[in-house]
Design an enzyme around this catalytic site. Structure first.
Site, PDB file in Angstrom:
ATOM      1  N   HIS A 147      34.460  37.741  24.658  1.00 39.89           N
ATOM      2  CA  HIS A 147      34.558  38.866  25.602  1.00 39.89           C
ATOM      3  C   HIS A 147      35.048  40.127  24.890  1.00 39.89           C
ATOM      4  O   HIS A 147      34.531  41.225  25.121  1.00 39.89           O
ATOM      5  CB  HIS A 147      35.520  38.521  26.737  1.00 39.89           C
ATOM      6  CG  HIS A 147      34.943  37.611  27.772  1.00 39.89           C
ATOM      7  ND1 HIS A 147      33.704  37.793  28.320  1.00 39.89           N
ATOM      8  CD2 HIS A 147      35.471  36.503  28.383  1.00 39.89           C
ATOM      9  CE1 HIS A 147      33.468  36.846  29.219  1.00 39.89           C
ATOM     10  NE2 HIS A 147      34.527  36.056  29.267  1.00 39.89           N
TER      11      HIS A 147
ATOM     12  N   THR B 274      19.559  33.608  25.496  1.00 43.70           N
ATOM     13  CA  THR B 274      20.325  32.649  26.294  1.00 43.70           C
ATOM     14  C   THR B 274      19.570  32.384  27.590  1.00 43.70           C
ATOM     15  O   THR B 274      19.267  33.320  28.332  1.00 43.70           O
ATOM     16  CB  THR B 274      21.732  33.174  26.618  1.00 43.70           C
ATOM     17  OG1 THR B 274      21.629  34.458  27.248  1.00 43.70           O
ATOM     18  CG2 THR B 274      22.562  33.297  25.363  1.00 43.70           C
TER      19      THR B 274
ATOM     20  N   ASP C 204      23.305  38.575  31.149  1.00 49.85           N
ATOM     21  CA  ASP C 204      24.371  38.808  30.170  1.00 49.85           C
ATOM     22  C   ASP C 204      23.945  39.791  29.083  1.00 49.85           C
ATOM     23  O   ASP C 204      24.677  40.008  28.116  1.00 49.85           O
ATOM     24  CB  ASP C 204      24.819  37.490  29.533  1.00 49.85           C
ATOM     25  CG  ASP C 204      23.686  36.761  28.817  1.00 49.85           C
ATOM     26  OD1 ASP C 204      22.534  37.217  28.924  1.00 49.85           O
ATOM     27  OD2 ASP C 204      23.953  35.736  28.163  1.00 49.85           O
TER      28      ASP C 204
ATOM     29  N   HIS D  30      36.267  31.756  23.444  1.00 46.98           N
ATOM     30  CA  HIS D  30      35.619  32.329  24.630  1.00 46.98           C
ATOM     31  C   HIS D  30      36.119  33.750  24.881  1.00 46.98           C
ATOM     32  O   HIS D  30      35.326  34.684  25.073  1.00 46.98           O
ATOM     33  CB  HIS D  30      35.912  31.432  25.835  1.00 46.98           C
ATOM     34  CG  HIS D  30      35.296  31.885  27.123  1.00 46.98           C
ATOM     35  ND1 HIS D  30      34.166  31.315  27.650  1.00 46.98           N
ATOM     36  CD2 HIS D  30      35.658  32.860  28.001  1.00 46.98           C
ATOM     37  CE1 HIS D  30      33.858  31.909  28.786  1.00 46.98           C
ATOM     38  NE2 HIS D  30      34.756  32.849  29.027  1.00 46.98           N
ATOM     39  N   GLU D  31      37.446  33.937  24.855  1.00 52.51           N
ATOM     40  CA  GLU D  31      38.010  35.265  25.124  1.00 52.51           C
ATOM     41  C   GLU D  31      37.732  36.226  23.974  1.00 52.51           C
ATOM     42  O   GLU D  31      37.533  37.431  24.196  1.00 52.51           O
ATOM     43  CB  GLU D  31      39.513  35.155  25.379  1.00 52.51           C
ATOM     44  CG  GLU D  31      39.896  34.332  26.610  1.00 52.51           C
ATOM     45  CD  GLU D  31      39.306  34.869  27.899  1.00 52.51           C
ATOM     46  OE1 GLU D  31      39.066  36.097  27.985  1.00 52.51           O
ATOM     47  OE2 GLU D  31      39.071  34.070  28.820  1.00 52.51           O
TER      48      GLU D  31
ATOM     49  N   GLY E  73      42.825  32.699  31.384  1.00 57.40           N
ATOM     50  CA  GLY E  73      43.036  33.861  30.530  1.00 57.40           C
ATOM     51  C   GLY E  73      42.068  34.962  30.916  1.00 57.40           C
ATOM     52  O   GLY E  73      41.152  34.748  31.715  1.00 57.40           O
TER      53      GLY E  73
ATOM     54  N   HIS F 174      29.569  36.430  30.477  1.00 55.38           N
ATOM     55  CA  HIS F 174      29.183  35.069  30.820  1.00 55.38           C
ATOM     56  C   HIS F 174      27.660  35.012  30.961  1.00 55.38           C
ATOM     57  O   HIS F 174      27.039  35.966  31.433  1.00 55.38           O
ATOM     58  CB  HIS F 174      29.838  34.640  32.136  1.00 55.38           C
ATOM     59  CG  HIS F 174      31.327  34.570  32.062  1.00 55.38           C
ATOM     60  ND1 HIS F 174      32.161  35.228  32.937  1.00 55.38           N
ATOM     61  CD2 HIS F 174      32.154  33.924  31.194  1.00 55.38           C
ATOM     62  CE1 HIS F 174      33.418  34.990  32.623  1.00 55.38           C
ATOM     63  NE2 HIS F 174      33.445  34.201  31.570  1.00 55.38           N
TER      64      HIS F 174
END
Length: 734
Positions: free
Chosen positions: A228, A251, A246, A224-225, A193, A234
């Site tokens: 975004h 993170t 990112d 996940h999408e 995707g 990512h």
């Protein structure tokens, strides 16, 4: 993105559990293509986003560190959703029940519901993002009742990209559009995707998430999408150990090798809790496998957002996505309502091969139709078929409602509407697909110049109903007219696909009446180089060339010749029988020796009982080859002429060619000969014997005069016979 099993019932959803690797996210590919297409504007928009984000970080750094402001001080951000199911009646036609369950799971990911087994070293990073909630819309853009799900039957569900968004989208400033398809490509790579980022430079109509249906319903792809769409990158952004790759402070840096995307060391590392791809952070932490925006697999992977990621999503919502959660929009889209049953929306289609023109047929043929109505319970379907027999059909029981209609015959040529009315407990709606069925005459009307696909002189191949099928306007891999011919001035080129997207491309002829032809034939020339999958791995490419015919105007096809293996290729690395040409290079046939002819005649020609309506089709099933060229595609009704005497031997010329009034045939005889010059039209019918008799040694000229021969514009052939040798020359009159 990891893959999980989810078993659905109406009210019960099992806990997610990772089992296998699936196709990766294509958002980076999508963004890189956007950057290369408009680098200056794309960089400016990204820089503006980043500048605002870092200012937001500085303003709220104490609250973010304390994990207080983000959890209690913000209103609920409700995002209205619409899910567009782009299907061809396959498993990608996901049910309403499953879609609603996936939205529930999506919200659970944002709440942190599945983050209970995060390693203790990262417990403090797990963010509760329950302020962000996704809800299916209850009003469509026109204010009508909706369940937030649409269904569109389309062959483009396979290898879908932005092309399916043109078929169905709602206002992308008011609804988060999610498109589901059987398979997805991003920048010509097969992916799970991809999503348009909030700082993108694409049209508003493409903003949203395009996801493979099988991954949407069985893993965390939707979460996940959605990350975004809310501005998250990512964790390995830039494929380096950059501490701010990112843009998120909390993170840990992660180095990701894109060539390891489908396994290797960055697969399931749940058994290696100390796995650490970057050691430059302080304190040095292992990789955060649990992060939803990462690519790790296994039961520990992809279950949480960090507080820094939550802050970035809120920054995006407040500065880039604020129209969605405004009170005005929540009222407009109905997501604050309890919801009531809606009247169903009629939709239907015809299923055939995904690359066929399903709604074209001949007089006397039949079709079956299937409804894919949506938005509410259907208890009755009423069909009306203009030009069809029967002209109406009604289904009202549960079995007939899901089955296809009976055979609907079309016995006269024309373009015909199809109407469907569906009814349910909440009301009825109807729709008409205008000129949906195209019926061609059983005995075709053949334009004079249609016997050859001419892209040389008149360039009228499209006007004569030759056409290419399965081209994708959203990729560069389309047929194009180039001046690299076998003969004449141009050929058609299908450019190399360096990403090895497996796909069939077709070139299809108009219909011909071959009944009574003495020796019909179909032939063409092609040039094709063996390619390689990847520059790093030179592998034989298993392309296939098929030649087929249809006797029902293209509704169904029969293969007559299939060419595979090394015999398919006409050149490799510029020579025969050498290694493949890497797909980073571009094959160009240097001379006629790099071309081959394919011909159906004799025993290879048709053996059908009815030849009054015949189409031919050239199929290239592409899977890694280099450039493919096509030229001299021709249908003939009589025996083709063999060129035993090459034109070079006698200096044969026709000049000018093309011509308007007169042209001169010139040639040189080495000795006294018996010569015959005959003019034929493109169907093989003799027009005139221009000269027949004895000629002495030396140079000769014979004039072709348009007025004397009563010629009209078009393509003709001159056949020259000298004793037992002969040649054929095409001429064009315009």
């Amino acid at each position: 993105m990891k893959k999980i099993i989810i078993t659905f019932s109406l009210l019960f959803v099992l806990w997610p559990f990772a089992i296998a690797q699936t196709n990766k996210c294509g958002t980076d590919y999508y963004n890189s293509h956007e950057l290369s297409s408009n680098p200056e504007q794309s960089r400016l928009l990204r820089a503006q986003f980043d500048q605002g984000w870092y200012k937001y970080l500085e303003t709220h750094k104490e609250e973010i560190a304390a994990k207080k402001l983000l959890k209690t001080s913000h209103p609920k951000y409700i995002i209205p959703l619409v899910v567009h199911v782009m299907h061809n009646y396959g498993s990608e036609n996901v049910s309403d029940t499953v879609i609603k369950s996936v939205i529930l799971i999506l919200n659970n990911y944002f709440k942190g519901t599945y983050a209970k087994n995060v390693r203790s070293i990262f417990n403090d990073l797990v963010a509760d993002c329950s302020e962000i909630e996704f809800r299916l819309a209850k009003k469509d853009p026109e204010g009508n009742c909706t369940n937030g799900i649409t269904r569109t039957q389309t062959k483009f569900t396979n290898y879908a990209n932005d092309n399916v968004k043109d078929l169905q989208h709602w206002d992308c400033k008011k609804y988060l559009n999610i498109w589901l398809a059987a398979s997805v490509i991003s920048n010509n790579k097969v992916v799970g995707g991809y999503t348009q980022m909030p700082f993108g430079n694409k049209p508003d109509s493409t903003d949203g998430m395009l996801v493979v249906a099988s991954q949407f319903v069985t893993d965390n792809t939707a979460a996940h999408e959605a990350g975004h769409w809310l501005g998250l990158c990512h964790p390995f952004e830039g494929d380096s150990c950059d501490l701010l790759g990112d843009g998120i402070l909390d993170t840990p840096p992660h180095f990701y090798n894109p060539h390891d995307a489908f396994g290797g060391e960055f697969g399931n590392q749940c058994g290696n809790i100390l796995f650490n791809s970057c050691t430059n952070d302080n304190p040095d932490l292992p990789d955060l496998q649990e992060n939803i925006m990462d690519y790790f697999e296994g039961p520990c992977a992809g279950v949480m957002f960090s507080w820094g990621q939550k802050a970035r999503m809120l920054y995006t919502l407040e500065n880039y996505r604020s129209t969605f959660w405004s009170e005005e929009n929540l009222i407009r889209t109905g997501v604050l309502d309890e919801g009531t049953p809606c009247a169903p929306i009629p939709s239907f289609g015809i299923t055939l091969n995904q690359f066929s023109n399903a709604n074209i047929t001949c007089e006397g043929n039949s079709y079956t139709f299937r409804q894919c109505s949506y938005n509410g319970l259907v208890t009755k379907a009423e069909w009306t078929f203009d030009g069809g027999n029967p002209s109406t059909y009604m289904a009202s029981d549960s079995v007939s409602l899901v089955k296809a209609t009976p055979s609907i015959f079309y016995n006269i040529a024309g373009d015909f509407d199809v109407k469907l009315k569906v009814s349910g407990p909440a009301g009825s709606r109807d729709t008409v697909y205008r000129k949906y069925i195209h019926v061609e005459p059983k005995i075709p009307v053949i334009p004079k110049n249609a016997y050859q696909a001419d892209w040389d002189y008149l360039n009228d191949w499209e006007a004569n109903n030759w056409y290419f099928e399965n081209e994708d306007p959203y990729t560069p891999y389309q047929w194009q007219r180039v001046n690299v011919p076998y003969s004449g001035s141009h050929s058609m080129l299908l450019t190399v696909n360096p990403e090895n997207i497996q796909k069939s491309f077709y070139f299809i002829s108009p219909s011909f009446n071959l009944s009574g032809a003495s020796a019909p034939y179909f032939k063409f020339k092609y040039a094709f180089a063996q390619g390689s999958y990847e520059p790093l791995s030179i592998t034989n490419s298993p392309d296939v060339l098929r030649v087929a015919y249809s006797i029902d105007c293209g509704k169904s096809w029969t293969n007559k010749k299939i060419i595979t293996g090394l015999s398919l290729y006409t050149a490799k690395n510029g020579m025969i029988n050498t290694s493949p040409i890497p797909n980073t290079s571009y094959f160009v046939p240097a001379d006629s020796s790099k071309w081959k002819e394919v011909k159906l005649d004799g025993s290879l020609m048709l053996n059908a009982s009815d030849l009054t309506n015949v189409k031919f089709r050239i199929e290239l099933a592409y899977e890694g080859g280099n450039n493919f060229y096509l030229d001299e595609v021709q249908v003939g009704l009589a025996t083709s002429i063999n060129n035993h005497l090459l034109s070079e031997q006698i200096g044969f010329q026709v000049f000018p060619n093309p011509f308007s009034e007169t042209s001169i045939i010139k040639y040189n005889l080495n000795q006294n000969e018996e010569v015959d010059l005959t003019l034929y039209d493109i169907t093989g019918k003799q027009i005139s014997n221009i000269f027949s008799g004895s000629q002495i040694q030396g140079r000769h000229e014979v004039i072709i005069n348009r007025a004397d021969l009563g010629l009209s514009n078009g393509i003709y052939f001159i056949k020259m016979r000298v004793v037992d040798s002969q040649l054929l020359q095409k001429i064009v009159l315009n």
